[in-house]
Design a protein around this motif. Structure first.
Motif, PDB file in Angstrom:
ATOM      1  N   TRP A  38     -16.034 -36.521  13.309  1.00  0.00           N
ATOM      2  CA  TRP A  38     -15.552 -35.708  12.190  1.00  0.00           C
ATOM      3  C   TRP A  38     -14.736 -36.619  11.302  1.00  0.00           C
ATOM      4  CZ3 TRP A  38     -11.073 -31.693  12.816  1.00  0.00           C
ATOM      5  CH2 TRP A  38     -10.797 -31.114  11.562  1.00  0.00           C
ATOM      6  N   ASP A  63     -20.752 -34.053  10.075  1.00  0.00           N
ATOM      7  CA  ASP A  63     -19.727 -33.020  10.172  1.00  0.00           C
ATOM      8  C   ASP A  63     -19.412 -32.505   8.760  1.00  0.00           C
ATOM      9  OD1 ASP A  63     -17.631 -31.369  11.109  1.00  0.00           O
ATOM     10  OD2 ASP A  63     -17.176 -32.756  12.733  1.00  0.00           O
ATOM     11  N   ILE A  64     -18.454 -31.592   8.649  1.00  0.00           N
ATOM     12  CA  ILE A  64     -18.277 -30.790   7.429  1.00  0.00           C
ATOM     13  C   ILE A  64     -18.183 -31.545   6.101  1.00  0.00           C
ATOM     14  CG2 ILE A  64     -17.354 -28.686   8.436  1.00  0.00           C
ATOM     15  CD1 ILE A  64     -14.552 -29.803   8.127  1.00  0.00           C
ATOM     16  N   ILE A 100     -23.954 -30.024  10.296  1.00  0.00           N
ATOM     17  CA  ILE A 100     -23.215 -28.848  10.787  1.00  0.00           C
ATOM     18  C   ILE A 100     -23.427 -27.703   9.792  1.00  0.00           C
ATOM     19  CG2 ILE A 100     -21.054 -29.350   9.551  1.00  0.00           C
ATOM     20  CD1 ILE A 100     -19.541 -28.625  12.123  1.00  0.00           C
ATOM     21  N   TRP A 135     -12.433 -23.660   6.533  1.00  0.00           N
ATOM     22  CA  TRP A 135     -12.429 -24.956   5.819  1.00  0.00           C
ATOM     23  C   TRP A 135     -12.577 -24.807   4.301  1.00  0.00           C
ATOM     24  CZ3 TRP A 135     -10.584 -27.684   9.494  1.00  0.00           C
ATOM     25  CH2 TRP A 135     -11.120 -27.682  10.787  1.00  0.00           C
ATOM     26  N   TRP A 149     -26.143 -28.059  14.044  1.00  0.00           N
ATOM     27  CA  TRP A 149     -25.127 -27.433  14.928  1.00  0.00           C
ATOM     28  C   TRP A 149     -24.413 -26.341  14.162  1.00  0.00           C
ATOM     29  CZ3 TRP A 149     -19.900 -30.307  15.617  1.00  0.00           C
ATOM     30  CH2 TRP A 149     -19.722 -31.283  14.651  1.00  0.00           C
ATOM     31  N   ASP A 169     -21.235 -24.129  14.038  1.00  0.00           N
ATOM     32  CA  ASP A 169     -19.859 -24.210  14.543  1.00  0.00           C
ATOM     33  C   ASP A 169     -19.067 -22.978  14.076  1.00  0.00           C
ATOM     34  OD1 ASP A 169     -17.616 -25.279  15.708  1.00  0.00           O
ATOM     35  OD2 ASP A 169     -17.154 -26.630  14.049  1.00  0.00           O
ATOM     36  N   MET A 170     -17.854 -22.849  14.533  1.00  0.00           N
ATOM     37  CA  MET A 170     -16.864 -21.871  14.053  1.00  0.00           C
ATOM     38  C   MET A 170     -17.358 -20.423  14.124  1.00  0.00           C
ATOM     39  SD  MET A 170     -14.578 -24.104  13.161  1.00  0.00           S
ATOM     40  CE  MET A 170     -13.353 -23.542  11.994  1.00  0.00           C
ATOM     41  N   ARG A 213     -21.484 -23.248  18.924  1.00  0.00           N
ATOM     42  CA  ARG A 213     -20.227 -23.317  19.667  1.00  0.00           C
ATOM     43  C   ARG A 213     -20.000 -22.010  20.427  1.00  0.00           C
ATOM     44  NH1 ARG A 213     -14.490 -24.930  17.023  1.00  0.00           N
ATOM     45  NH2 ARG A 213     -14.521 -22.728  16.402  1.00  0.00           N
ATOM     46  N   TRP A 261     -22.420 -26.616  23.026  1.00  0.00           N
ATOM     47  CA  TRP A 261     -21.555 -27.684  23.542  1.00  0.00           C
ATOM     48  C   TRP A 261     -20.211 -27.056  23.871  1.00  0.00           C
ATOM     49  CZ3 TRP A 261     -21.069 -26.633  18.448  1.00  0.00           C
ATOM     50  CH2 TRP A 261     -19.867 -26.903  17.807  1.00  0.00           C
ATOM     51  N   ASP A 265     -13.880 -28.038  21.502  1.00  0.00           N
ATOM     52  CA  ASP A 265     -12.893 -29.081  21.205  1.00  0.00           C
ATOM     53  C   ASP A 265     -12.061 -29.465  22.424  1.00  0.00           C
ATOM     54  OD1 ASP A 265     -13.913 -28.819  18.728  1.00  0.00           O
ATOM     55  OD2 ASP A 265     -12.189 -27.768  17.884  1.00  0.00           O
ATOM     56  N   PHE A 323     -12.681 -34.942  22.232  1.00  0.00           N
ATOM     57  CA  PHE A 323     -12.663 -34.694  20.785  1.00  0.00           C
ATOM     58  C   PHE A 323     -11.276 -34.994  20.199  1.00  0.00           C
ATOM     59  CE2 PHE A 323     -11.895 -31.430  17.434  1.00  0.00           C
ATOM     60  CZ  PHE A 323     -12.814 -31.868  16.489  1.00  0.00           C
ATOM     61  N   HIS A 381     -18.289 -37.446  20.548  1.00  0.00           N
ATOM     62  CA  HIS A 381     -17.750 -36.841  19.312  1.00  0.00           C
ATOM     63  C   HIS A 381     -16.235 -36.957  19.331  1.00  0.00           C
ATOM     64  CE1 HIS A 381     -17.183 -34.319  15.895  1.00  0.00           C
ATOM     65  NE2 HIS A 381     -17.022 -33.162  16.516  1.00  0.00           N
TER      66      HIS A 381
END
Ligand code: GLC
Length: 727
Positions: free
Chosen positions: A183, A211-212, A248, A285, A319, A321-322, A419, A432, A435, A468, A493
């Motif tokens: 990240w 990543d983001i 992501i 984010w 992936w 996420d969140m 996630r 996965w 964090d 992480f 990661h």
């Protein structure tokens, strides 16, 4: 009213009320006759107005296994667990919930039973914490499907469970290669140079993640053209070098006029709503965002189509996420926080208010009240409060993604990580473990979770290798990478602001060690892929606790070793500065292979028993079971770089052994049409020597390139015999 259904021979369903159809189960239970009952098997129950409590007395010897992604020991007894999917980045031992909700477990004692509580609401499981001898389960709903599985054998219980919830999804073969993430790699140039470093340092790698920061202002399905100019060309060039790029995708859609995804979602009413009908807003984010209503199939279809451009540019790995979903805070939450601070400001002596401020800041995120304040519009027109089906948000998001990818990619397989998850998501996504931290304590958490998640159907899973959060040491990354060899998802990661932990991020000696570790993983891919596919065909976990495989009470508490497929037992090192570890070798003889690199065979034979085994930093402890075979290949830069024409069978045979090597094209679903190979390899000891032979079950349409099998067979004295056969 409680309805009782006999689903299959060993599975009974007790249905309370009218449960929400979660999608966890693939068997259509509604078609089956039922009996009305007052009492249920196994548990005393207490049905309240808005909850049901199930109690069971535990005997001293009862163990509890399962619960998927959770902390605590492998035997879950003695702790409280909570199924309420949570974005929690600090996995300290007292935590009760992580990102996924997996309410399936096995009680193993005088009687062995499996239990699956299919309910998407909050479930609290007190496994003998408040009262040592009591298992108490509180489900915050009165509409529940409770499944009970009966068999003497834990592996059979998992098999029955999988017959109910379906078999795990099959990623492409390259998903078993090494994967690199950070990240964030901030721009095209950096990602390209990461790729070049892998190749120039001769370290295999298949996937690099974005990543983001690849997005424009964190807007999902956009690419920041300044950072990643000519995105399609970038993807194409990386593919040419053998790298898949995995971007992501978060659920939160930034509220911004003119941003297409937002405009379309808003105009079609696709976002979750508050009671007053306005869109629910949370901060993540991108700032203020709306949350797609994935519980609705139209929204899922729309979301699936949003992947079109990325897939067109050649991407087949993502992936999600969140998707618990994570909410940093809401505007209302922030307002309340400010008024608390204002009140404290007026106080003369606010000393102790330090704690209320701290709690209030922490309490802003992922608040239960926020989850209770928005709603989903279901396909049948009903409206349901998010809190009631909270545990399904990630499941539905991953379903939207996977359905979309299946449509867009046709016969080509995809890699998807999610996630958050719920039981049943294993049919279409991998997960996965979220964090974790660069702590030694998190390697053992990873080891236990691999086993518990496998029990719940998530065969293809793994943690962030190296950790992480926090800074990692070279030794930690090395030891963790050694575990990575036996983790289906092998992804390194690390978080923003932490020390880099790519294989070359430390010193050259560390790079050399990690190169050999990753190469060993690639050498093992024929075995890993074969075992993965067979585990699905046979509904038997790829990763199993040793106590599930060998029947010896002494093994019950062994949680830091596990079977990886039928031939290998892994015993990773998870403490610093250790020159080795204690290992318990069950039941049979074992060949201990201290792997420095793929070509180096430092082996010795052990009888069953407990030993301290010395193991240097550059050695991976790998145990091969007596009378079994491991198939390997020469490592490549990436999976599929070259045709595999030669297999190496490393075997430990005191009598006879056989191995069924499965393979297919690794890319498509053609195996479902019979396009695969089962190559049966046999080794038999006779007159102080060995005979080797094989027989092929190759379908007419599938041609495998294997021409030669080289055998390295070890006998009970560790003597080696080599043989070659050709096809
Ligand atoms: C979350 C994810 C992590 C990711 C980060 C930034 O914390 O779990 O993997 O790197 O968000 O996107």
């Amino acid at each position: 009213m409680i309805k009782k259904y006999e689903i299959f021979k060993n599975i009974t369903l007790f249905r309370f009320g009218d449960p929400f159809k979660t999608g966890a189960v693939v068997v259509d239970v509604d078609q089956i006759n039922f009996k009305e009952v007052k009492d249920i098997y196994l548990f005393d129950k207490n049905v309240g107005l808005d909850k049901v409590v199930f109690n069971k007395t535990l005997s001293a010897g009862d163990s509890i296994y399962g619960l998927g992604e959770n902390l605590g020991s492998l035997n879950k007894r003695g702790k409280i667990y909570r199924c309420y999917s949570s974005d929690d980045f600090l996995h300290t031992p007292e935590k009760e919930a992580l990102y996924g909700s997996h309410p399936f477990f096995i009680i193993d004692g005088d009687e062995t039973v499996g239990v699956f509580i299919d309910s998407p609401s909050e479930i609290k499981i007190d496994a003998g914490f408040k009262d040592t001898n009591l298992l108490s389960i509180e489900v915050s709903s009165t509409d529940i499907d409770l499944y009970i599985f009966r068999s003497k054998n834990k592996i059979d219980i998992i098999g029955s469970f999988l017959s109910l919830v379906g078999t795990p999804y099959i990623p492409p073969k390259w998903a078993f290669g090494y994967q690199q993430c950070r990240w964030s790699y901030p721009n095209r140039e950096t990602v390209e140079s990461i790729g070049n470093q892998f190749r120039s340092l001769d370290i295999p790698c298949d996937v690099i993640y974005l990543d983001i920061d690849y997005m424009k202002d964190y807007k999902v399905f956009t690419v920041d053209e300044n950072k990643f100019p000519d995105f399609e060309d970038f993807i194409a060039k990386m593919l040419e070098k053998g790298f898949k790029i995995a971007p992501i995708i978060d659920p939160g859609v930034k509220i911004e006029d003119g941003y297409e995804v937002y405009e379309e979602g808003k105009s079609k009413g696709y976002f979750c709503k508050k009671e007053n009908g306005s869109d629910f807003v949370g901060m993540v984010w991108p700032g203020a965002t709306c949350y797609p209503d994935f519980a609705n199939s139209k929204v899922r279809e729309w979301w699936g189509e949003l992947y079109t451009e990325m897939v067109k540019s050649g991407i087949c790995a993502f992936w999600n996420d969140m998707n618990e979903p994570a909410i940093f805070f809401t505007p209302d939450g922030l307002k309340n926080f400010y008024s608390l601070v204002d009140k404290i400001k007026e106080k003369k002596d606010p000393g102790f208010d330090f704690f209320s401020i701290k709690d209030a800041v922490n309490g802003l995120s992922n608040k239960r009240e926020d989850y209770q304040s928005f709603f989903h519009n279901l396909d049948d027109g009903k409206v349901i409060c998010h809190d009631k089906i909270h545990n399904l948000y990630g499941f539905f998001m991953a379903l939207a993604t996977s359905d979309g990818l299946k449509k867009l990619l046709g016969n080509k397989r995809y890699l998807l990580l999610s996630r958050s998850s719920y039981i049943g998501a294993h049919r279409f996504t991998s997960i996965w473990m979220g964090d974790n931290q660069s702590w030694w304590e998190h390697i053992i958490v990873n080891i236990r979770m691999l086993q518990s998640l496998n029990m719940c159907g998530f065969f293809y899973t793994g943690a962030d290798i190296g950790g992480f959060g926090c800074n990692s040491s070279a030794e930690l990354v090395i030891r963790w990478s050694q575990l990575g060899i036996f983790s289906p998802l092998f992804r390194n990661h690390s978080a923003l602001g932490t020390r880099n932990q790519e294989p070359w991020a430390f010193d050259s000696a560390t790079t050399d060690i990690i190169r050999d570790i990753i190469k060993f993983r690639y050498a093992l891919i024929p075995y890993i892929y074969s075992e993965y596919l067979k585990s699905i065909i046979n509904s038997r976990c790829l990763i199993l606790p040793v106590s599930f495989v060998f029947d010896d009470p002494i093994l019950k508490n062994i949680e830091d070793q596990f079977m990886f497929g039928e031939s290998i037992m892994a015993a990773p090192i998870y403490t610093p500065n250790s020159g080795g570890r204690y290992v318990t070798l069950p039941d049979v003889k074992w060949l201990c292979w201290k792997v420095k690199n793929f070509d180096d065979r430092d082996v010795s034979v052990y009888n069953p028993g407990s030993y301290f085994i010395n193991c240097e930093l550059d050695e991976t402890l790998t145990f091969v079971k007596e009378n079994s075979i491991v198939v390997l290949m020469r490592p490549q830069n990436y999976v599929g770089e070259k045709k595999i024409t030669e297999l190496l069978a490393v075997a430990f045979v005191t009598d006879r052994a056989s191995y069924m090597y499965y393979d297919d094209d690794g890319e498509t679903y053609d195996f479902q049409k019979g396009k695969f190979i089962n190559l049966n390899i046999f080794i038999e000891k006779s007159d102080g020597d060995y005979e080797v032979y094989f027989n092929d079950e190759e379908s007419a349409e599938y041609k495998n390139d294997i021409r030669t099998i080289k055998f390295e067979i070890y006998d009970e004295n560790g003597r080696v015999f080599t043989k070659i056969i050709s096809r």
